[in-house]
Design an enzyme around this catalytic site. Structure first.
Site, PDB file in Angstrom:
ATOM      1  N   GLU A  93       0.794  -1.257   0.108  1.00  0.00           N
ATOM      2  CA  GLU A  93       0.113   0.157  -0.067  1.00  0.00           C
ATOM      3  C   GLU A  93       0.855   1.517   0.115  1.00  0.00           C
ATOM      4  O   GLU A  93       1.818   1.221   0.765  1.00  0.00           O
ATOM      5  CB  GLU A  93      -1.034  -0.129   1.358  1.00  0.00           C
ATOM      6  CG  GLU A  93      -1.611   1.239   1.477  1.00  0.00           C
ATOM      7  CD  GLU A  93      -2.602   1.393   2.589  1.00  0.00           C
ATOM      8  OE1 GLU A  93      -2.999  -0.007   3.100  1.00  0.00           O
ATOM      9  OE2 GLU A  93      -2.897   2.304   3.326  1.00  0.00           O
ATOM     10  N   GLU A 115      -2.217  11.335   4.067  1.00  0.00           N
ATOM     11  CA  GLU A 115      -3.302  11.315   4.844  1.00  0.00           C
ATOM     12  C   GLU A 115      -3.413  12.327   6.017  1.00  0.00           C
ATOM     13  O   GLU A 115      -2.140  12.971   6.296  1.00  0.00           O
ATOM     14  CB  GLU A 115      -2.963   9.879   5.797  1.00  0.00           C
ATOM     15  CG  GLU A 115      -3.275   8.774   4.920  1.00  0.00           C
ATOM     16  CD  GLU A 115      -3.013   7.369   5.796  1.00  0.00           C
ATOM     17  OE1 GLU A 115      -4.090   6.579   6.221  1.00  0.00           O
ATOM     18  OE2 GLU A 115      -2.032   7.023   6.106  1.00  0.00           O
TER      19      GLU A 115
END
Length: 270
Positions: free
Chosen positions: A138, A143
């Site tokens: 990933e 974020e």
């Protein structure tokens, strides 16, 4: 970093000595739900492995829509399929799949406590590894959790390195004006991944061997844009602030560039 920098010309683009050619983009110039030739949806309300509180809807303008040249991904306080919130998670899988390149997403994230905004990538062919997550890999381009305003994170997850092993590889940068538009960028080559904001690099992950457990990043990945509510990380700073809802992540554009045809040229220092 301070202030919002204007976006560069769509093509060509340069960072350092590299020249990048635009190969895929969405400028969100339409109206209504996102372009179905570029995006589909991940749908559901099962917590997504993080005990998240939202139900991700499909092609619902209240949660994902284009207006005035921007994509709005909106989280709302409303009951839906047994969940207390709705939002959207749009994906390019099967429509925009990429092995190496430079990725630039100009976006503005919300400040509300309980929000968890993410721009990230997952492998498009989940069969290339015998394992599940995190073995398949990933790449988190950006974020931001609302309880920690202004701290932006870039992360990789692999079988060898992820949070449960206490050896996760990640970097962060503080943006005092995080609630303004910034260009969140990633440069991914065959042996290095570098994270930047507004052309300023702040973290790199270098391929250390041929072992797939540390480097599952030799296969096509697709893009994901989503705004989660709560979850193991999103609620770490306290309960969701319902008074701040609806909250939205705005995206001005998504642009993907290619350099060498096989992506093999490293950006690692000499």
């Amino acid at each position: 970093l301070g202030g919002c920098q204007e976006s560069p010309d769509a093509t060509p683009s340069t960072i350092g000595s590299e020249k990048w050619n635009l190969v895929w983009s969405d400028e969100f110039e339409g109206e209504g739900v996102p372009d179905s030739s570029k995006w589909t949806y991940a749908v559901g309300g099962h917590g997504w492995g993080n005990k998240e509180k939202q139900f991700y809807t499909a092609a619902r303008p209240e949660n994902a829509n284009q207006q005035a040249g921007k994509l709005h991904v909106t989280a709302r306080k409303e009951s839906w399929e047994g969940m207390d919130y709705t939002s959207a998670r749009i994906i390019s899988r099967g429509l925009g799949d990429f092995k190496y390149g430079r990725f630039e997403i100009r976006a503005k994230v919300p400040a509300a406590r309980g929000t968890w905004a993410a721009i990230w990538m997952m492998p498009s062919d989940w069969q290339f590894s015998d394992g599940g997550w995190p073995d398949i890999g990933e790449i988190d381009i950006m974020e931001h959790v609302g309880f920690d305003p202004g701290v932006v994170h870039g992360t990789v997850h692999t079988k060898a390195y992820y949070w449960a092993n206490w050896n996760q590889h990640k970097g962060s940068i503080v943006l005092p004006d995080f609630d303004q538009f910034h260009r969140y960028q990633l440069i991914w080559t065959a042996d290095q991944i570098t994270w930047l904001v507004d052309d300023i690099p702040y973290f790199s992950y270098v391929r250390e061997s041929q072992d797939w457990a540390a480097w599952p990043f030799s296969e096509p990945f697709h893009l994901i844009l989503n705004l989660a509510m709560g979850g193991n990380w999103g609620r770490a700073g306290g309960p969701i602030d319902n008074r701040a809802l609806p909250a939205r992540m705005e995206v001005d554009y998504v642009r993907v560039y290619a350099s060498e045809p096989d992506g093999s040229k490293s950006l690692a220092p000499e």
